[in-house]
Design a protein around this motif. Structure first.
Motif, short mmCIF file in Angstrom:
data_model
loop_
_atom_site.label_atom_id
_atom_site.label_comp_id
_atom_site.label_asym_id
_atom_site.label_seq_id
_atom_site.Cartn_x
_atom_site.Cartn_y
_atom_site.Cartn_z
N ALA A 9 -3.66 -3.03 0.79
CA ALA A 9 -4.26 -2.83 -0.67
C ALA A 9 -5.72 -3.26 -0.76
O ALA A 9 -6.27 -3.28 0.54
CB ALA A 9 -3.60 -4.15 -1.58
N TYR A 12 -9.61 -6.77 -4.34
CA TYR A 12 -10.00 -6.64 -5.69
C TYR A 12 -9.71 -5.62 -6.12
O TYR A 12 -9.90 -4.66 -5.97
CB TYR A 12 -11.39 -7.19 -5.75
CG TYR A 12 -13.04 -6.15 -5.76
CD1 TYR A 12 -12.28 -4.54 -6.85
CD2 TYR A 12 -13.42 -5.73 -4.61
CE1 TYR A 12 -13.87 -4.34 -7.01
CE2 TYR A 12 -14.50 -4.33 -4.60
CZ TYR A 12 -14.10 -3.43 -5.80
OH TYR A 12 -15.01 -2.69 -5.58
N SER A 13 -8.95 -5.89 -7.69
CA SER A 13 -7.76 -4.86 -8.40
C SER A 13 -9.13 -4.15 -9.50
O SER A 13 -10.35 -4.49 -10.20
CB SER A 13 -7.47 -5.50 -8.66
OG SER A 13 -6.41 -6.01 -8.76
N ARG A 14 -9.49 -2.84 -9.44
CA ARG A 14 -10.15 -1.80 -10.29
C ARG A 14 -9.30 -2.08 -11.26
O ARG A 14 -8.25 -0.47 -11.69
CB ARG A 14 -10.46 -0.99 -9.63
CG ARG A 14 -11.14 -0.97 -8.25
CD ARG A 14 -11.93 0.37 -7.91
NE ARG A 14 -12.94 -0.09 -6.71
CZ ARG A 14 -13.50 1.52 -5.92
NH1 ARG A 14 -12.81 2.51 -5.60
NH2 ARG A 14 -14.53 1.66 -5.21
N TRP A 15 -9.68 -2.57 -12.48
CA TRP A 15 -8.82 -2.41 -13.76
C TRP A 15 -8.82 -1.43 -14.43
O TRP A 15 -8.35 -0.91 -14.65
CB TRP A 15 -9.01 -3.83 -14.88
CG TRP A 15 -7.71 -5.09 -13.43
CD1 TRP A 15 -8.40 -6.29 -12.86
CD2 TRP A 15 -6.17 -5.31 -13.69
NE1 TRP A 15 -7.20 -6.55 -12.12
CE2 TRP A 15 -5.80 -5.96 -12.93
CE3 TRP A 15 -5.76 -4.34 -14.07
CZ2 TRP A 15 -4.60 -6.64 -12.54
CZ3 TRP A 15 -3.86 -4.08 -13.77
CH2 TRP A 15 -3.29 -5.58 -13.09
N VAL A 18 -7.27 1.49 -13.55
CA VAL A 18 -5.60 1.47 -13.38
C VAL A 18 -5.44 1.64 -15.36
O VAL A 18 -4.82 2.40 -15.41
CB VAL A 18 -5.23 -0.01 -13.67
CG1 VAL A 18 -3.78 -0.05 -14.50
CG2 VAL A 18 -4.87 -0.62 -12.65
N VAL A 133 -5.49 -1.99 -7.35
CA VAL A 133 -5.32 -3.29 -6.97
C VAL A 133 -4.89 -4.41 -6.07
O VAL A 133 -4.10 -3.06 -4.53
CB VAL A 133 -4.14 -3.49 -8.05
CG1 VAL A 133 -4.81 -2.90 -9.91
CG2 VAL A 133 -2.26 -3.05 -8.00
N ARG A 134 -4.72 -5.60 -5.54
CA ARG A 134 -4.37 -6.58 -5.30
C ARG A 134 -3.14 -6.67 -4.94
O ARG A 134 -2.31 -6.17 -6.08
CB ARG A 134 -4.91 -7.86 -4.83
CG ARG A 134 -6.65 -7.41 -5.27
CD ARG A 134 -7.14 -8.82 -5.67
NE ARG A 134 -6.32 -9.15 -6.35
CZ ARG A 134 -6.54 -10.91 -7.35
NH1 ARG A 134 -6.91 -11.77 -6.23
NH2 ARG A 134 -6.45 -11.09 -8.53
N ASP A 137 -1.09 -8.49 -7.49
CA ASP A 137 -1.90 -7.48 -8.93
C ASP A 137 -0.81 -6.51 -9.42
O ASP A 137 -0.94 -6.04 -10.54
CB ASP A 137 -2.94 -7.38 -9.05
CG ASP A 137 -3.65 -8.71 -9.52
OD1 ASP A 137 -3.42 -9.27 -9.98
OD2 ASP A 137 -4.77 -8.08 -9.76
N LEU A 138 0.58 -5.79 -8.02
CA LEU A 138 0.74 -4.66 -8.42
C LEU A 138 1.71 -4.27 -9.34
O LEU A 138 2.29 -3.43 -10.42
CB LEU A 138 1.58 -4.13 -6.56
CG LEU A 138 1.74 -2.61 -6.95
CD1 LEU A 138 1.26 -1.88 -7.09
CD2 LEU A 138 2.58 -2.12 -5.54
N ALA A 141 0.25 -4.20 -12.52
CA ALA A 141 -0.29 -2.37 -13.10
C ALA A 141 0.68 -1.72 -12.85
O ALA A 141 0.36 -0.78 -14.03
CB ALA A 141 -1.36 -2.49 -11.43
#
Length: 428
Positions: A9, A12-15, A18, A133-134, A137-138, A141
């Motif tokens: 992963a 950091y999460s790219r929201w 998403v 995403v991390r 956070d999956l 997402a």
């Protein structure tokens, strides 16, 4: 072969990515259901029987099964942006042709071509999500992604009922053609990319994971895929029978037909978000496997209950509860695949999963089309529910066996997110 695969992963999460992927999936899914519902209503209104509806559904499903080995590898080896943009344009062109096609053979051929594009975009989008995403956070997402598909499934049939009643089938198909451009836009704006050299990085231990991964080597995934496919096959005939059950047996209008068929995806929304809140807390993959089996049983039970109601409106709560269980099961399945499959092979993994379930659905469609020639719709809907429950009962033993095998080979290394893979064992 490495004994453990860690969930790969980003830091950091790219929201925003998403969000773009979510919108693209929602719009394109809505277009898919818009076209499918419009064509189904057109066939039923023209006096076509179950075999005609079955042929249409088979044309929309067969490419997803036959092309799964190829499209999964494409998703892993070709740039995701190239695939989304190219396939999106191709699907828009095919659907535009479908809007003006009149001969049944041409229509079936174009529907099959449209499904061939879907066989490419499905694993591409599914494999992109864990890369956005991390790990923690999956589930959230996945719930966003499921929500997008659900909104599309909700809006598509309802809009089809309205547009077909007012304009016939051409306008819905033109709307569907425009919806595929959302995939093109998503491919251009999503920053996260995979495929080609991006997915050829080293796995744990410094070796390439792509050649090592095989579904049959993981008993938990084999059990999950086999159970899901078997239940989908048992319920698949419902895709053919439902329109006759609602329109003829329960005397539902075209609008009510759209409302009832939208009830199942409406239930998926709370189901996906409810499971997203708790799924990440279950670090034991076996718990996710058993949870999925229970949720599939609820789906089948709701179909059985829906077969005995006296009015179409009463089917709505049954489909809502069935959809709720379906949405939760989808989140668990996506989390299991992301946890247990190395990043470089996720395109293949999601294609295999999609191909297995679509293949099972295809068998169900064929059975439903043949059964409609000799039986009434209501007992066939009941038979779907009973068959699904029997499948769940039968698969309790294989799931228990997979759970025991996984726990015997579970790694003790701290920090591994996914359970370890045992030595290769037969798939059956």
């Amino acid at each position: 072969m490495p004994s453990t695969f860690v969930l790969s992963a980003p830091p950091y999460s790219r929201w925003s990515d998403v969000g773009f992927a979510t919108v693209a999936r929602g719009v394109s899914t809505g277009g898919d259901f818009l076209a499918a519902t419009a064509l189904t209503l057109a066939l039923q209104s023209a006096g076509a029987g179950g075999l005609a509806v079955s042929a249409l559904l088979l044309a929309a499903t067969l490419p997803l099964v036959l092309l799964a080995p190829l499209t999964g590898r494409l998703a892993d080896r070709v740039d995701s942006r190239t695939l989304l943009v190219g396939t999106g344009f191709a699907q828009a062109a095919v659907c535009l042709s479908l809007a003006y096609a009149e001969h049944p053979v041409v229509i079936v051929t174009l529907v099959a071509l449209l499904a061939s594009g879907l066989a490419v975009t499905q694993p591409v989008l599914a494999a992109l999500l864990p890369a956005m995403v991390r790990a923690e956070d999956l589930p959230r997402a996945s719930a966003f992604n499921q929500t997008a598909a659900t909104i599309g499934m909700l809006g598509g049939p309802a809009l089809a009922g309205l547009l077909v009643g007012q304009f016939g089938t051409r306008v819905p198909l033109l709307v569907d053609a425009a919806s595929y451009l959302a995939l093109v836009v998503a491919g251009l704006v999503i920053r996260t990319r995979r495929g080609g050299s991006r997915s050829a990085g080293p796995a744990s231990g410094g070796e390439s994971a792509a050649p090592a991964w095989r579904l049959r080597h993981d008993p938990v995934l084999v059990a999950m895929v086999a159970t899901m496919a078997a239940v989908v096959g048992a319920l698949g005939a419902l895709g053919v029978v439902e329109v006759f059950y609602l329109r003829e047996t329960l005397d539902a209008s075209a609008t009510m037909f759209g409302v009832v068929t939208a009830a199942w995806p409406l239930g998926i929304l709370p189901g996906a978000w409810l499971l997203a809140r708790f799924a990440a807390r279950f670090t034991d993959d076996v718990t996710l496997l058993w949870g999925g089996l229970v949720l599939l049983a609820v789906c089948c039970l709701m179909v059985l209950v829906g077969a005995v109601v006296p009015a179409a409106l009463l089917v709505v709560p049954c489909w809502l509860l069935g959809g709720l269980a379906n949405g939760g099961d989808s989140v668990l399945n996506n989390l299991l695949l992301a946890r247990r499959v190395p990043e470089a092979a996720r395109g293949r993994a999601f294609a295999v999963f999609g191909g297995a379930t679509q293949g099972a659905a295809m068998v169900g469609y064929l059975i439903g089309g043949l059964a409609m020639e000799v039986a009434a719709p209501r007992p066939l809907v009941a038979a779907c529910g009973v068959a699904g429950l029997l499948v769940v009962v039968v698969f309790v033993v294989p799931v228990a066996r997979a759970a025991r095998s996984d726990r015997r080979h579970r790694p003790t290394t701290d920090g591994a997110v996914g359970a370890g893979l045992p030595t290769p064992t037969p798939a059956r």
